[in-house]
Motif scaffolding. Structure first.
Motif, PDB file in Angstrom:
ATOM      1  N   GLU A  53       0.677  -1.030  -0.082  1.00  0.00           N
ATOM      2  CA  GLU A  53       0.189  -0.026  -0.055  1.00  0.00           C
ATOM      3  C   GLU A  53       1.158   1.035   0.075  1.00  0.00           C
ATOM      4  OE1 GLU A  53      -3.153  -0.814   2.573  1.00  0.00           O
ATOM      5  OE2 GLU A  53      -1.866  -1.451   3.859  1.00  0.00           O
ATOM      6  N   LYS A  54       0.416   1.665  -0.871  1.00  0.00           N
ATOM      7  CA  LYS A  54       0.821   3.570  -1.013  1.00  0.00           C
ATOM      8  C   LYS A  54       0.646   4.570   0.424  1.00  0.00           C
ATOM      9  CE  LYS A  54       2.809   7.468  -3.458  1.00  0.00           C
ATOM     10  NZ  LYS A  54       2.962   8.140  -4.914  1.00  0.00           N
ATOM     11  N   ILE A  55       1.502   5.233   1.426  1.00  0.00           N
ATOM     12  CA  ILE A  55       1.657   5.678   2.404  1.00  0.00           C
ATOM     13  C   ILE A  55       0.778   7.105   2.046  1.00  0.00           C
ATOM     14  CG2 ILE A  55       3.301   6.787   4.474  1.00  0.00           C
ATOM     15  CD1 ILE A  55       5.099   4.772   3.634  1.00  0.00           C
ATOM     16  N   TYR A  56      -0.402   7.343   2.322  1.00  0.00           N
ATOM     17  CA  TYR A  56      -1.153   8.724   2.339  1.00  0.00           C
ATOM     18  C   TYR A  56       0.376   9.850   2.217  1.00  0.00           C
ATOM     19  CZ  TYR A  56      -5.017   5.858   3.926  1.00  0.00           C
ATOM     20  OH  TYR A  56      -6.136   5.021   4.236  1.00  0.00           O
ATOM     21  N   PHE A  57      -0.320  10.596   1.168  1.00  0.00           N
ATOM     22  CA  PHE A  57       0.369  12.089   0.605  1.00  0.00           C
ATOM     23  C   PHE A  57       0.519  12.632   2.063  1.00  0.00           C
ATOM     24  CE2 PHE A  57      -3.735  13.020   0.321  1.00  0.00           C
ATOM     25  CZ  PHE A  57      -4.039  14.576   0.427  1.00  0.00           C
ATOM     26  N   ASP A  58      -0.120  12.872   2.586  1.00  0.00           N
ATOM     27  CA  ASP A  58      -0.011  13.761   3.545  1.00  0.00           C
ATOM     28  C   ASP A  58       0.973  13.196   4.696  1.00  0.00           C
ATOM     29  OD1 ASP A  58      -1.998  11.966   4.221  1.00  0.00           O
ATOM     30  OD2 ASP A  58      -2.999  13.766   4.835  1.00  0.00           O
ATOM     31  N   CYS A  59       1.132  11.771   4.816  1.00  0.00           N
ATOM     32  CA  CYS A  59       1.921  11.632   5.962  1.00  0.00           C
ATOM     33  C   CYS A  59       3.848  12.068   5.420  1.00  0.00           C
ATOM     34  CB  CYS A  59       1.927  10.136   5.723  1.00  0.00           C
ATOM     35  SG  CYS A  59       0.652   8.708   6.218  1.00  0.00           S
ATOM     36  N   PRO A  60       4.272  12.715   6.665  1.00  0.00           N
ATOM     37  CA  PRO A  60       5.134  13.354   7.125  1.00  0.00           C
ATOM     38  C   PRO A  60       6.819  12.934   5.884  1.00  0.00           C
ATOM     39  CG  PRO A  60       5.318  12.833   9.251  1.00  0.00           C
ATOM     40  CD  PRO A  60       4.479  11.754   8.361  1.00  0.00           C
ATOM     41  N   LYS A  61       6.372  11.250   5.373  1.00  0.00           N
ATOM     42  CA  LYS A  61       7.729  10.559   4.534  1.00  0.00           C
ATOM     43  C   LYS A  61       6.605   9.912   3.611  1.00  0.00           C
ATOM     44  CE  LYS A  61      11.397  10.379   8.311  1.00  0.00           C
ATOM     45  NZ  LYS A  61      12.101  10.046   8.602  1.00  0.00           N
ATOM     46  N   PRO A  62       6.960   9.992   2.207  1.00  0.00           N
ATOM     47  CA  PRO A  62       6.227   9.154   1.347  1.00  0.00           C
ATOM     48  C   PRO A  62       7.250   7.917   1.449  1.00  0.00           C
ATOM     49  CG  PRO A  62       8.134  10.675   0.205  1.00  0.00           C
ATOM     50  CD  PRO A  62       8.093  10.741   1.627  1.00  0.00           C
ATOM     51  N   GLY A  63       6.472   7.176   1.064  1.00  0.00           N
ATOM     52  CA  GLY A  63       6.481   5.260   0.853  1.00  0.00           C
ATOM     53  C   GLY A  63       5.787   4.518   0.804  1.00  0.00           C
ATOM     54  N   TYR A  64       6.011   3.333   0.850  1.00  0.00           N
ATOM     55  CA  TYR A  64       5.417   2.271   1.100  1.00  0.00           C
ATOM     56  C   TYR A  64       5.354   1.630   1.933  1.00  0.00           C
ATOM     57  CZ  TYR A  64       5.423   3.685  -4.032  1.00  0.00           C
ATOM     58  OH  TYR A  64       5.702   3.880  -4.861  1.00  0.00           O
ATOM     59  N   ILE A  65       3.646   0.671   2.560  1.00  0.00           N
ATOM     60  CA  ILE A  65       3.695   0.183   3.035  1.00  0.00           C
ATOM     61  C   ILE A  65       3.748  -1.853   2.689  1.00  0.00           C
ATOM     62  CG2 ILE A  65       2.126  -1.013   5.316  1.00  0.00           C
ATOM     63  CD1 ILE A  65       1.365   1.665   6.047  1.00  0.00           C
ATOM     64  N   VAL A  66       4.353  -2.648   2.949  1.00  0.00           N
ATOM     65  CA  VAL A  66       4.775  -4.093   2.759  1.00  0.00           C
ATOM     66  C   VAL A  66       3.777  -4.742   3.697  1.00  0.00           C
ATOM     67  CG1 VAL A  66       5.763  -6.110   1.717  1.00  0.00           C
ATOM     68  CG2 VAL A  66       7.026  -3.194   1.149  1.00  0.00           C
ATOM     69  N   THR A  67       2.965  -5.696   3.376  1.00  0.00           N
ATOM     70  CA  THR A  67       2.071  -6.369   4.437  1.00  0.00           C
ATOM     71  C   THR A  67       2.804  -8.157   4.421  1.00  0.00           C
ATOM     72  OG1 THR A  67       0.543  -5.622   4.626  1.00  0.00           O
ATOM     73  CG2 THR A  67       0.340  -7.984   5.252  1.00  0.00           C
ATOM     74  N   THR A  68       3.401  -9.001   4.793  1.00  0.00           N
ATOM     75  CA  THR A  68       3.727 -10.620   4.777  1.00  0.00           C
ATOM     76  C   THR A  68       3.467 -10.939   5.613  1.00  0.00           C
ATOM     77  OG1 THR A  68       5.761 -10.522   7.125  1.00  0.00           O
ATOM     78  CG2 THR A  68       6.187  -9.480   4.267  1.00  0.00           C
ATOM     79  N   VAL A  69       3.079 -12.319   5.710  1.00  0.00           N
ATOM     80  CA  VAL A  69       2.036 -13.211   6.412  1.00  0.00           C
ATOM     81  C   VAL A  69       2.524 -12.521   7.806  1.00  0.00           C
ATOM     82  CG1 VAL A  69       1.684 -15.481   7.102  1.00  0.00           C
ATOM     83  CG2 VAL A  69       2.491 -14.975   5.215  1.00  0.00           C
ATOM     84  N   LYS A  70       4.032 -12.395   8.006  1.00  0.00           N
ATOM     85  CA  LYS A  70       4.016 -12.228   9.636  1.00  0.00           C
ATOM     86  C   LYS A  70       3.809 -10.704  10.396  1.00  0.00           C
ATOM     87  CE  LYS A  70       6.540 -16.543  10.851  1.00  0.00           C
ATOM     88  NZ  LYS A  70       7.519 -17.527  10.708  1.00  0.00           N
ATOM     89  N   ASN A  71       4.962  -9.677   9.740  1.00  0.00           N
ATOM     90  CA  ASN A  71       5.052  -8.338   9.815  1.00  0.00           C
ATOM     91  C   ASN A  71       4.339  -7.909   8.686  1.00  0.00           C
ATOM     92  OD1 ASN A  71       6.353  -9.168  12.596  1.00  0.00           O
ATOM     93  ND2 ASN A  71       8.018  -9.511  10.814  1.00  0.00           N
ATOM     94  N   LYS A  72       4.425  -6.561   9.250  1.00  0.00           N
ATOM     95  CA  LYS A  72       4.935  -5.428   8.909  1.00  0.00           C
ATOM     96  C   LYS A  72       5.757  -4.709   8.226  1.00  0.00           C
ATOM     97  CE  LYS A  72      -0.432  -4.082   8.732  1.00  0.00           C
ATOM     98  NZ  LYS A  72      -1.122  -3.148   8.930  1.00  0.00           N
ATOM     99  N   PHE A  73       6.279  -3.509   6.903  1.00  0.00           N
ATOM    100  CA  PHE A  73       7.193  -3.180   6.889  1.00  0.00           C
ATOM    101  C   PHE A  73       7.217  -2.118   5.630  1.00  0.00           C
ATOM    102  CE2 PHE A  73       8.822  -8.078   7.359  1.00  0.00           C
ATOM    103  CZ  PHE A  73      10.234  -7.425   7.843  1.00  0.00           C
ATOM    104  N   CYS A  74       8.070  -1.068   6.536  1.00  0.00           N
ATOM    105  CA  CYS A  74       7.840   0.043   5.676  1.00  0.00           C
ATOM    106  C   CYS A  74       8.912   0.067   4.387  1.00  0.00           C
ATOM    107  CB  CYS A  74       8.032   1.754   6.729  1.00  0.00           C
ATOM    108  SG  CYS A  74       6.493   1.933   7.780  1.00  0.00           S
ATOM    109  N   LYS A  75       8.765   0.332   3.609  1.00  0.00           N
ATOM    110  CA  LYS A  75       9.542   0.551   2.209  1.00  0.00           C
ATOM    111  C   LYS A  75       9.255   2.392   1.858  1.00  0.00           C
ATOM    112  CE  LYS A  75      12.172  -2.525   1.508  1.00  0.00           C
ATOM    113  NZ  LYS A  75      13.042  -2.720   2.179  1.00  0.00           N
ATOM    114  N   HIS A  76      11.052   2.641   1.075  1.00  0.00           N
ATOM    115  CA  HIS A  76      10.710   3.937   0.861  1.00  0.00           C
ATOM    116  C   HIS A  76      10.412   3.760  -0.552  1.00  0.00           C
ATOM    117  CE1 HIS A  76      12.957   6.735   3.640  1.00  0.00           C
ATOM    118  NE2 HIS A  76      13.838   5.869   3.510  1.00  0.00           N
ATOM    119  N   ASP A  77      11.136   2.674  -1.033  1.00  0.00           N
ATOM    120  CA  ASP A  77      10.462   2.361  -2.600  1.00  0.00           C
ATOM    121  C   ASP A  77      10.187   1.020  -2.784  1.00  0.00           C
ATOM    122  OD1 ASP A  77      10.394   3.110  -5.458  1.00  0.00           O
ATOM    123  OD2 ASP A  77      12.471   2.658  -6.024  1.00  0.00           O
ATOM    124  N   ILE A  78       9.703   0.916  -3.652  1.00  0.00           N
ATOM    125  CA  ILE A  78       8.989  -0.539  -4.009  1.00  0.00           C
ATOM    126  C   ILE A  78       9.918  -1.167  -4.517  1.00  0.00           C
ATOM    127  CG2 ILE A  78       6.345  -0.528  -3.879  1.00  0.00           C
ATOM    128  CD1 ILE A  78       6.083  -0.294  -6.761  1.00  0.00           C
TER     129      ILE A  78
END
Length: 83
Positions: A53-78
């Motif tokens: 999922e792309k992070i909302y435009f009004d968040c302080p830092k742009p990026g993506y939330i990647v969901t796996t079976v066990k965790n969620k990770f924040c990534k700068h670039d897909i």
């Protein structure tokens, strides 16, 4: 003295009533639910990814939330996702 105490109790009761009957939500309409403040450098195999999922435009830092079976990770670039 007794009259002052009644006024204090009345005011506190009204404030309590207003608080309980409030329709406000923790995240009002139009505000992001999830933002990332730190990002992971971990390479994630594509077969483990459930959702990106792309992070909302009004968040302080742009990026993506990647969901796996066990965790969620924040990534700068897909592009950083695969091995």
């Amino acid at each position: 003295m007794e009259m002052k105490m009644r006024c204090v109790c009345l005011v506190l009761g009204l404030v309590l009533l207003m608080t309980v009957s409030s329709d406000s939500e923790p995240h009002g309409d139009g505000h992001p639910v999830e933002c990332c403040f730190s990002f992971s450098d971990i390479k994630i195999p594509p077969k483990r990814i459930i959702k990106v999922e792309k992070i909302y435009f009004d968040c302080p830092k742009p990026g993506y939330i990647v969901t796996t079976v066990k965790n969620k990770f924040c990534k700068h670039d897909i592009k950083e996702l695969t091995i």
